[in-house]
Design a protein around this motif. Sequence first.
Motif, PDB file in Angstrom:
ATOM      1  N   ALA A 284       0.825  -1.211   0.000  1.00 43.70           N
ATOM      2  CA  ALA A 284       0.000   0.000   0.000  1.00 43.70           C
ATOM      3  C   ALA A 284       0.857   1.258   0.000  1.00 43.70           C
ATOM      4  O   ALA A 284       0.535   2.246  -0.672  1.00 43.70           O
ATOM      5  N   ALA A 285       1.949   1.260   0.755  1.00 44.94           N
ATOM      6  CA  ALA A 285       2.816   2.438   0.809  1.00 44.94           C
ATOM      7  C   ALA A 285       3.344   2.789  -0.571  1.00 44.94           C
ATOM      8  O   ALA A 285       3.458   3.973  -0.940  1.00 44.94           O
ATOM      9  N   LEU A 286       3.638   1.784  -1.367  1.00 47.69           N
ATOM     10  CA  LEU A 286       4.164   2.030  -2.709  1.00 47.69           C
ATOM     11  C   LEU A 286       3.075   2.389  -3.718  1.00 47.69           C
ATOM     12  O   LEU A 286       3.196   3.364  -4.465  1.00 47.69           O
ATOM     13  N   LEU A 287       1.987   1.639  -3.741  1.00 48.73           N
ATOM     14  CA  LEU A 287       1.047   1.726  -4.851  1.00 48.73           C
ATOM     15  C   LEU A 287      -0.176   2.598  -4.596  1.00 48.73           C
ATOM     16  O   LEU A 287      -0.724   3.187  -5.538  1.00 48.73           O
ATOM     17  N   MET A 288      -0.631   2.672  -3.353  1.00 41.56           N
ATOM     18  CA  MET A 288      -1.903   3.339  -3.117  1.00 41.56           C
ATOM     19  C   MET A 288      -1.894   4.824  -3.469  1.00 41.56           C
ATOM     20  O   MET A 288      -2.888   5.337  -3.997  1.00 41.56           O
ATOM     21  N   ALA A 308       5.053   8.471 -11.644  1.00 36.08           N
ATOM     22  CA  ALA A 308       6.173   8.467 -12.595  1.00 36.08           C
ATOM     23  C   ALA A 308       7.351   7.672 -12.044  1.00 36.08           C
ATOM     24  O   ALA A 308       8.005   6.908 -12.775  1.00 36.08           O
ATOM     25  N   ALA A 309       7.622   7.839 -10.751  1.00 32.77           N
ATOM     26  CA  ALA A 309       8.729   7.094 -10.139  1.00 32.77           C
ATOM     27  C   ALA A 309       8.428   5.602 -10.121  1.00 32.77           C
ATOM     28  O   ALA A 309       9.329   4.770 -10.321  1.00 32.77           O
ATOM     29  N   LEU A 310       7.165   5.229  -9.877  1.00 30.44           N
ATOM     30  CA  LEU A 310       6.789   3.818  -9.932  1.00 30.44           C
ATOM     31  C   LEU A 310       7.019   3.246 -11.331  1.00 30.44           C
ATOM     32  O   LEU A 310       7.500   2.115 -11.484  1.00 30.44           O
ATOM     33  N   ALA A 311       6.672   4.029 -12.350  1.00 22.63           N
ATOM     34  CA  ALA A 311       6.882   3.583 -13.730  1.00 22.63           C
ATOM     35  C   ALA A 311       8.365   3.425 -14.024  1.00 22.63           C
ATOM     36  O   ALA A 311       8.795   2.439 -14.653  1.00 22.63           O
ATOM     37  N   ASP A 312       9.172   4.381 -13.590  1.00 22.08           N
ATOM     38  CA  ASP A 312      10.619   4.302 -13.814  1.00 22.08           C
ATOM     39  C   ASP A 312      11.217   3.068 -13.138  1.00 22.08           C
ATOM     40  O   ASP A 312      12.194   2.491 -13.641  1.00 22.08           O
ATOM     41  N   ALA A 313      10.626   2.691 -11.999  1.00 25.73           N
ATOM     42  CA  ALA A 313      11.133   1.518 -11.276  1.00 25.73           C
ATOM     43  C   ALA A 313      10.546   0.212 -11.794  1.00 25.73           C
ATOM     44  O   ALA A 313      10.889  -0.867 -11.289  1.00 25.73           O
ATOM     45  N   ALA A 418      18.652   9.460   3.028  1.00 20.29           N
ATOM     46  CA  ALA A 418      18.793  10.576   2.086  1.00 20.29           C
ATOM     47  C   ALA A 418      18.122  10.230   0.763  1.00 20.29           C
ATOM     48  O   ALA A 418      18.276   9.124   0.236  1.00 20.29           O
ATOM     49  N   VAL A 419      17.356  11.190   0.224  1.00 22.41           N
ATOM     50  CA  VAL A 419      16.615  10.949  -1.008  1.00 22.41           C
ATOM     51  C   VAL A 419      17.525  11.160  -2.205  1.00 22.41           C
ATOM     52  O   VAL A 419      18.132  12.228  -2.380  1.00 22.41           O
ATOM     53  N   ASP A 420      17.624  10.126  -3.020  1.00 25.82           N
ATOM     54  CA  ASP A 420      18.370  10.208  -4.262  1.00 25.82           C
ATOM     55  C   ASP A 420      17.402  10.656  -5.356  1.00 25.82           C
ATOM     56  O   ASP A 420      16.422   9.951  -5.638  1.00 25.82           O
ATOM     57  N   PRO A 421      17.609  11.822  -5.968  1.00 23.29           N
ATOM     58  CA  PRO A 421      16.681  12.265  -7.020  1.00 23.29           C
ATOM     59  C   PRO A 421      16.467  11.240  -8.118  1.00 23.29           C
ATOM     60  O   PRO A 421      15.417  11.205  -8.751  1.00 23.29           O
ATOM     61  N   ALA A 422      17.455  10.408  -8.334  1.00 22.61           N
ATOM     62  CA  ALA A 422      17.319   9.380  -9.371  1.00 22.61           C
ATOM     63  C   ALA A 422      16.517   8.169  -8.890  1.00 22.61           C
ATOM     64  O   ALA A 422      16.107   7.342  -9.705  1.00 22.61           O
ATOM     65  N   ALA A 423      16.286   8.074  -7.574  1.00 26.01           N
ATOM     66  CA  ALA A 423      15.536   6.933  -7.018  1.00 26.01           C
ATOM     67  C   ALA A 423      14.722   7.424  -5.825  1.00 26.01           C
ATOM     68  O   ALA A 423      14.993   7.082  -4.681  1.00 26.01           O
ATOM     69  N   LEU A 425      11.909   6.692  -4.621  1.00 23.22           N
ATOM     70  CA  LEU A 425      11.151   5.702  -3.852  1.00 23.22           C
ATOM     71  C   LEU A 425      12.057   4.660  -3.201  1.00 23.22           C
ATOM     72  O   LEU A 425      11.581   3.624  -2.735  1.00 23.22           O
ATOM     73  N   ALA A 426      13.341   4.945  -3.131  1.00 22.82           N
ATOM     74  CA  ALA A 426      14.289   3.930  -2.654  1.00 22.82           C
ATOM     75  C   ALA A 426      13.958   3.453  -1.247  1.00 22.82           C
ATOM     76  O   ALA A 426      14.056   2.257  -0.942  1.00 22.82           O
ATOM     77  N   GLY A 427      13.556   4.380  -0.362  1.00 18.70           N
ATOM     78  CA  GLY A 427      13.233   3.988   1.010  1.00 18.70           C
ATOM     79  C   GLY A 427      12.062   3.039   1.065  1.00 18.70           C
ATOM     80  O   GLY A 427      12.104   2.001   1.752  1.00 18.70           O
ATOM     81  N   LEU A 428      10.981   3.366   0.337  1.00 19.32           N
ATOM     82  CA  LEU A 428       9.811   2.489   0.315  1.00 19.32           C
ATOM     83  C   LEU A 428      10.129   1.158  -0.361  1.00 19.32           C
ATOM     84  O   LEU A 428       9.647   0.100   0.064  1.00 19.32           O
ATOM     85  N   GLN A 429      10.928   1.211  -1.416  1.00 21.65           N
ATOM     86  CA  GLN A 429      11.303  -0.035  -2.082  1.00 21.65           C
ATOM     87  C   GLN A 429      12.156  -0.919  -1.176  1.00 21.65           C
ATOM     88  O   GLN A 429      12.032  -2.145  -1.205  1.00 21.65           O
ATOM     89  N   CYS A 430      12.997  -0.297  -0.375  1.00 17.57           N
ATOM     90  CA  CYS A 430      13.795  -1.074   0.581  1.00 17.57           C
ATOM     91  C   CYS A 430      12.883  -1.763   1.600  1.00 17.57           C
ATOM     92  O   CYS A 430      13.043  -2.947   1.900  1.00 17.57           O
ATOM     93  N   LEU A 431      11.881  -1.022   2.120  1.00 14.46           N
ATOM     94  CA  LEU A 431      10.943  -1.623   3.065  1.00 14.46           C
ATOM     95  C   LEU A 431      10.184  -2.783   2.425  1.00 14.46           C
ATOM     96  O   LEU A 431       9.986  -3.824   3.049  1.00 14.46           O
ATOM     97  N   ARG A 432       9.775  -2.616   1.175  1.00 18.17           N
ATOM     98  CA  ARG A 432       9.048  -3.671   0.480  1.00 18.17           C
ATOM     99  C   ARG A 432       9.944  -4.886   0.249  1.00 18.17           C
ATOM    100  O   ARG A 432       9.495  -6.048   0.384  1.00 18.17           O
ATOM    101  N   ALA A 433      11.198  -4.644  -0.067  1.00 12.86           N
ATOM    102  CA  ALA A 433      12.120  -5.737  -0.355  1.00 12.86           C
ATOM    103  C   ALA A 433      12.412  -6.589   0.886  1.00 12.86           C
ATOM    104  O   ALA A 433      12.849  -7.745   0.754  1.00 12.86           O
ATOM    105  N   LEU A 434      12.174  -6.054   2.069  1.00 12.65           N
ATOM    106  CA  LEU A 434      12.342  -6.867   3.273  1.00 12.65           C
ATOM    107  C   LEU A 434      11.294  -7.980   3.345  1.00 12.65           C
ATOM    108  O   LEU A 434      11.452  -8.930   4.106  1.00 12.65           O
TER     109      LEU A 434
END
Length: 569
Positions: A284-288, A308-313, A418-423, A425-434
């Motif tokens: 939900a954090a990623l997609l909702m 847009a970030a979801l599409a890029d990922a 720290a937010v990487d402009p190129a990524a 959603l990295a923090g949320l993706q890291c949480l999801r990857a756990l």
Amino acid sequence: MATRFESVRVSEHRGSDDLLTAGLGLAGLRAMTPPVFADATAPTPAELRRRAVWANWRGIADLAPGGGYGELYGSVTAVPGREFHGLARVPGATQPHRVAVQVPDAFDQTARCIVVAPASGSRGVLGGIAVAAAWALPKGCAVAYTDKGAGTDYFDLDAGLGVRVDGTVGTPADGLAFVPEPATGSGIAVKHAHSGDNPEADWGRHVKQAAEFALQSLGDAFPDAAPFAFDNTTVIAVGISNGGGAVLRAAEEDGSDWLDAVVAGAPNITVAGARPLYDYTTEAALLMPCALPVLGIPPLPTAAAHCAALADAGLVDGGTLESRQRSAYDTLRASGWTDEALRAGSISVGFDLWRAVAVTYASAYGRHGVGGHPCGYSFSVLAADGTPRPAADAERAAWFSDASGIPPGAGVGIVGPAVDPAAPLAGLQCLRALWTGQGADADRVRAGVEAVRAGLPRAGLPVTVVHGLDDGLIPSAFSSAPYVAAARAAGRDNVHHWQVRNVQHFDAFLGLPAYGAHYLPLLPYVYEALDRTWAHLRHGDPMPADAVITTTPRGAGNALEATHLAMPR
């Protein structure tokens, strides 16, 4: 081995300071501002308790005029009595959990009863007061509470200060309710995230120890009537949300012979084959945030960039905003989300609750201490620009009464990587990857989740599960529905299920006109289930039949009426 309770303190609550509302009454509980401290930097234990009562009532119940509380359902009648507080520890735990007991002066010694109320969410020890005390205390029952190893005992790592049993601030040498290991670093340590114990795995034990503390406290309160024991005292466990999950864990077959009945509202419970909280929260954090406009819900200002970030990922498909929104929506629907749950889940998007839950639970499930979060998250008081700063004395003094147990709130925020402009959603993706990924950190989190899967209730134990079909935080399809199905498949024919239409997760939000017009409160059904359970235990009346309850929203500007609730009869 009998549980040993530490740091026990007793207080009396009569006259202008009762057990149920701390003397505030309905008008005081409805006040938009909390009870004030005479000295904001050094509130007294009595001031902290009164403010904690105010905060926990308002965090759970709809007290707004027209919402029906205290008129159509529920009670705020003053109940004089004594309150017992202490600390308990389950075998093998690093940290203690808080236990408390409210003993009314009118406790019925001839029909002894205890209602055990674990806190909802990650709230403090009185987090179940609106759920249990309003029903139990006027009947002459004692109420036992536990914070389930979470709660509001934050520790200020910069200052080396935490929370004593009476709620005031002190040093570790003073005896605190939570001291992290290590107790060094910068920012704020939160017990649910940083205890190192995965407290959810011990919820059932927490509930039993709270009941044991109630028996001890009753013996102290009424020594001439002792002994108080499980075989001469009726014990009902009731809770909502995480508290609902905790009472169902206490009902499990192994060792629940002390318990006479359970009522669970909107329980956070996971059985084999069902989606656990961490799975659907990180999804939900990623997609909702991207999916909601498909249902006509206005997007957040950042939603287009999020899509847009979801599409890029590679997490959604499509070259336009609309196609990406549809892709996110279709993915959620395919994984079990209903439109009703998605609509109600929008409020968790607005409050950043999905990320808050994911951050805290990742740390808890992985048993990570301070500074060990695998995705680099931490907690701190934040300056106006969002950067960490030290806590002020007045902020620290109010954590016990004001916090909800999961930041952000009470001045404590989430510090992300720290937010990487190129990524972005990295923090949320890291949480999801756990949950979905590989590696030692993901293995630790998944092991923690596996440790909280529920077993079957004891055969013959009366259990009633009540859940709103519009719940957007703990959807019934992922929690109570598979729990009831598993119990029924195993022949547990005393498990009963009320599914209520037009009810979502947060009664407290019904004071907002848009929510009050569309949704109904859960608490009336929990109270009614308690009434039916009580009649069954005391008089042999039948337990309630299963029901899908078709309610009627009250609409804008209308007061709640009994016809809206359509209570089963």
